[in-house]
Scaffold this motif. Sequence first.
Motif, PDB file in Angstrom:
ATOM      1  N   PRO A 208       0.813  -1.217   0.000  1.00  0.00           N
ATOM      2  CA  PRO A 208       0.000   0.000   0.000  1.00  0.00           C
ATOM      3  C   PRO A 208       0.845   1.266   0.000  1.00  0.00           C
ATOM      4  O   PRO A 208       1.935   1.303   0.569  1.00  0.00           O
ATOM      5  N   GLY A 209       0.343   2.276  -0.675  1.00  0.00           N
ATOM      6  CA  GLY A 209       1.050   3.547  -0.751  1.00  0.00           C
ATOM      7  C   GLY A 209       1.150   4.230   0.604  1.00  0.00           C
ATOM      8  O   GLY A 209       0.433   3.895   1.544  1.00  0.00           O
ATOM      9  N   VAL A 210       2.052   5.191   0.685  1.00  0.00           N
ATOM     10  CA  VAL A 210       2.308   5.924   1.931  1.00  0.00           C
ATOM     11  C   VAL A 210       2.051   7.407   1.685  1.00  0.00           C
ATOM     12  O   VAL A 210       2.567   7.983   0.735  1.00  0.00           O
ATOM     13  N   SER A 211       1.262   8.018   2.552  1.00  0.00           N
ATOM     14  CA  SER A 211       0.966   9.441   2.385  1.00  0.00           C
ATOM     15  C   SER A 211       1.139  10.192   3.696  1.00  0.00           C
ATOM     16  O   SER A 211       0.525  11.208   3.928  1.00  0.00           O
ATOM     17  N   SER A 212       2.011   9.684   4.562  1.00  0.00           N
ATOM     18  CA  SER A 212       2.152  10.277   5.896  1.00  0.00           C
ATOM     19  C   SER A 212       3.258  11.320   5.987  1.00  0.00           C
ATOM     20  O   SER A 212       3.638  11.716   7.075  1.00  0.00           O
ATOM     21  N   GLY A 213       3.787  11.745   4.862  1.00  0.00           N
ATOM     22  CA  GLY A 213       4.851  12.741   4.896  1.00  0.00           C
ATOM     23  C   GLY A 213       6.226  12.152   5.118  1.00  0.00           C
ATOM     24  O   GLY A 213       7.192  12.881   5.306  1.00  0.00           O
ATOM     25  N   THR A 222       1.025   2.922  -4.497  1.00  0.00           N
ATOM     26  CA  THR A 222       1.100   1.498  -4.213  1.00  0.00           C
ATOM     27  C   THR A 222       1.982   0.777  -5.234  1.00  0.00           C
ATOM     28  O   THR A 222       2.030   1.158  -6.404  1.00  0.00           O
ATOM     29  N   ILE A 223       2.685  -0.257  -4.779  1.00  0.00           N
ATOM     30  CA  ILE A 223       3.460  -1.111  -5.675  1.00  0.00           C
ATOM     31  C   ILE A 223       2.684  -2.408  -5.862  1.00  0.00           C
ATOM     32  O   ILE A 223       2.254  -3.037  -4.887  1.00  0.00           O
ATOM     33  N   TYR A 224       2.480  -2.798  -7.120  1.00  0.00           N
ATOM     34  CA  TYR A 224       1.767  -4.032  -7.435  1.00  0.00           C
ATOM     35  C   TYR A 224       2.734  -5.015  -8.096  1.00  0.00           C
ATOM     36  O   TYR A 224       3.443  -4.664  -9.032  1.00  0.00           O
ATOM     37  N   TYR A 225       2.732  -6.256  -7.601  1.00  0.00           N
ATOM     38  CA  TYR A 225       3.510  -7.327  -8.217  1.00  0.00           C
ATOM     39  C   TYR A 225       2.529  -8.247  -8.949  1.00  0.00           C
ATOM     40  O   TYR A 225       1.787  -9.001  -8.315  1.00  0.00           O
ATOM     41  N   LEU A 226       2.520  -8.184 -10.278  1.00  0.00           N
ATOM     42  CA  LEU A 226       1.596  -8.981 -11.075  1.00  0.00           C
ATOM     43  C   LEU A 226       2.230 -10.317 -11.457  1.00  0.00           C
ATOM     44  O   LEU A 226       3.447 -10.417 -11.616  1.00  0.00           O
ATOM     45  N   ASN A 227       1.388 -11.324 -11.608  1.00  0.00           N
ATOM     46  CA  ASN A 227       1.845 -12.649 -12.017  1.00  0.00           C
ATOM     47  C   ASN A 227       1.609 -12.815 -13.514  1.00  0.00           C
ATOM     48  O   ASN A 227       0.533 -13.218 -13.950  1.00  0.00           O
ATOM     49  N   LEU A 228       2.628 -12.519 -14.313  1.00  0.00           N
ATOM     50  CA  LEU A 228       2.493 -12.611 -15.763  1.00  0.00           C
ATOM     51  C   LEU A 228       2.419 -14.050 -16.250  1.00  0.00           C
ATOM     52  O   LEU A 228       1.981 -14.302 -17.370  1.00  0.00           O
ATOM     53  N   GLY A 270       7.251   3.884  11.343  1.00  0.00           N
ATOM     54  CA  GLY A 270       5.993   3.134  11.356  1.00  0.00           C
ATOM     55  C   GLY A 270       6.022   1.977  10.375  1.00  0.00           C
ATOM     56  O   GLY A 270       6.777   1.991   9.403  1.00  0.00           O
ATOM     57  N   PRO A 271       5.195   0.939  10.607  1.00  0.00           N
ATOM     58  CA  PRO A 271       5.242  -0.277   9.796  1.00  0.00           C
ATOM     59  C   PRO A 271       4.938  -0.066   8.315  1.00  0.00           C
ATOM     60  O   PRO A 271       5.561  -0.683   7.454  1.00  0.00           O
ATOM     61  N   ALA A 272       3.964   0.795   8.003  1.00  0.00           N
ATOM     62  CA  ALA A 272       3.603   1.009   6.593  1.00  0.00           C
ATOM     63  C   ALA A 272       4.761   1.630   5.822  1.00  0.00           C
ATOM     64  O   ALA A 272       5.094   1.207   4.702  1.00  0.00           O
ATOM     65  N   ALA A 273       5.388   2.646   6.424  1.00  0.00           N
ATOM     66  CA  ALA A 273       6.516   3.304   5.765  1.00  0.00           C
ATOM     67  C   ALA A 273       7.716   2.369   5.684  1.00  0.00           C
ATOM     68  O   ALA A 273       8.460   2.377   4.689  1.00  0.00           O
ATOM     69  N   LEU A 274       7.942   1.552   6.725  1.00  0.00           N
ATOM     70  CA  LEU A 274       9.052   0.605   6.707  1.00  0.00           C
ATOM     71  C   LEU A 274       8.876  -0.413   5.578  1.00  0.00           C
ATOM     72  O   LEU A 274       9.841  -0.736   4.872  1.00  0.00           O
ATOM     73  N   GLU A 275       7.670  -0.900   5.409  1.00  0.00           N
ATOM     74  CA  GLU A 275       7.406  -1.866   4.341  1.00  0.00           C
ATOM     75  C   GLU A 275       7.643  -1.232   2.973  1.00  0.00           C
ATOM     76  O   GLU A 275       8.265  -1.838   2.084  1.00  0.00           O
ATOM     77  N   MET A 276       7.151  -0.018   2.790  1.00  0.00           N
ATOM     78  CA  MET A 276       7.360   0.666   1.509  1.00  0.00           C
ATOM     79  C   MET A 276       8.849   0.933   1.281  1.00  0.00           C
ATOM     80  O   MET A 276       9.367   0.740   0.172  1.00  0.00           O
ATOM     81  N   LEU A 277       9.565   1.355   2.329  1.00  0.00           N
ATOM     82  CA  LEU A 277      11.009   1.593   2.204  1.00  0.00           C
ATOM     83  C   LEU A 277      11.739   0.326   1.779  1.00  0.00           C
ATOM     84  O   LEU A 277      12.631   0.364   0.922  1.00  0.00           O
ATOM     85  N   TYR A 278      11.359  -0.802   2.368  1.00  0.00           N
ATOM     86  CA  TYR A 278      12.047  -2.048   2.058  1.00  0.00           C
ATOM     87  C   TYR A 278      11.811  -2.449   0.603  1.00  0.00           C
ATOM     88  O   TYR A 278      12.723  -2.905  -0.084  1.00  0.00           O
TER      89      TYR A 278
END
Length: 430
Positions: A208-213, A222-228, A270-278
């Motif tokens: 999920p995308g991050v909008s917390s500054g 958001t980043i999506y990983y599609l199964n081609l 925070g967890p959401a930002a950490l996940e997006m950073l990773y």
Amino acid sequence: MVFFEDLKIGADARFLLQALVCRESTFLSTSFKVKTVAKQLCLTERLVREAAQELADVGLLVSRRRADQVGRPVQEYESSQLLCDLVTQAGQGEAVHRDLIVRLFSEPEIYALGPFSAGMGDACEEDDKPARKLTRKDGRPAAPGAKGRLAASTRVMLAALLSFADHCGVATGVGEARLRAMTGLNALSLKHQVRRLISLGFIRAHVPGVSSGIFVGAKVPTIYYLNLDHPQLCAARGACGLVVHVAQGPGKFDRLATGIPSTGALKALGPAALEMLYHKLAGHTSRLLSAVWAESDETHSEVTAAVAADIANDLGDLWVGSSAKDKGYYWAEMQENFHAAACEWADSLHRRLLRWKVWQGYRPQLVRLIPAPDRKDGLTITSLVVYPAPRSAVTCLVVWDKYDGRVDHYGREDDLDLALRCGAGLLTKA
């Protein structure tokens, strides 16, 4: 394939529009009847009738009634000059996955079946299926004869994501507002379709995308990983190869700590930002690994510099602590350390691939990392989707990178154990 974003029409009307454009020589060059289109596209007549009328209301189709036959007048539609002009202006488009997108709008035999579905091996198997409900949740009659095919709105959503995906199926840079404009779905329906695609395995996972500054500027999409290589999309031979790397190694928090030495600063994100950073880190590492694997020093040097610039654009001055600037602080060395962490990860993975003799002589054009969800057993799993697929009968490898490790060989990803695919982040069980 071009999405007409400025049109105020719903998802079903968009699907019909794209289907008509894909079959331009069949439908747009002459008048057509609802029953004929419904039969060829395996849609209900009601869906086609309502979608065609919606397209007529915005001037893309012209509705006519033919009264020169015995019985009731026959309702027919034909393309308007506005639609012809839009198709001419749009051209063919340059989407990486144009063939897949066209198939979504022109091939009726795509079923709502995924890895978790019963009867995955036979899309037409009808035994042991529950009786079809006579009414839908909104009270309208259920679509007769749909036979489990992928719904029109679901196809529109998948096609929109495919238009942003790279050769390995990773879609970035598209926000919710843009997707709503492309699909005609509202916010609630959009989330439902994402969950639907995840449950069917068309979307492996999403961050999920991050909008917390946390990131300078604005919301991070958001980043999506599609199964081609989903069986309902691809032929017998997939477009991509896969390496699942399993090792005892640094976890997400430990790897990010290389880029952010301050533990307090790291936890404050925070967890959401950490996940997006990773996953951002994984994206930059993917680009570096692609260059390293190609074994071209000149290309590697250029890509390393380009990745450093991209990291600077992504992170800027990372704000940590409180969202109120008078209570937080900046950490100026973030960009340099983040770049160093990506370089170390790429080099480490490349050395380990060489050690286990993964597809010797193979040179991928693109590598994309898919980090696995957090684990409690001390294992770190990273999946590498590579494009194009190696010219080998074995296009899927599982590398157990331990002292007594081994490499397991599979013809393709579908041959992997379902639990391993979920644990590796290749599927998300709803």
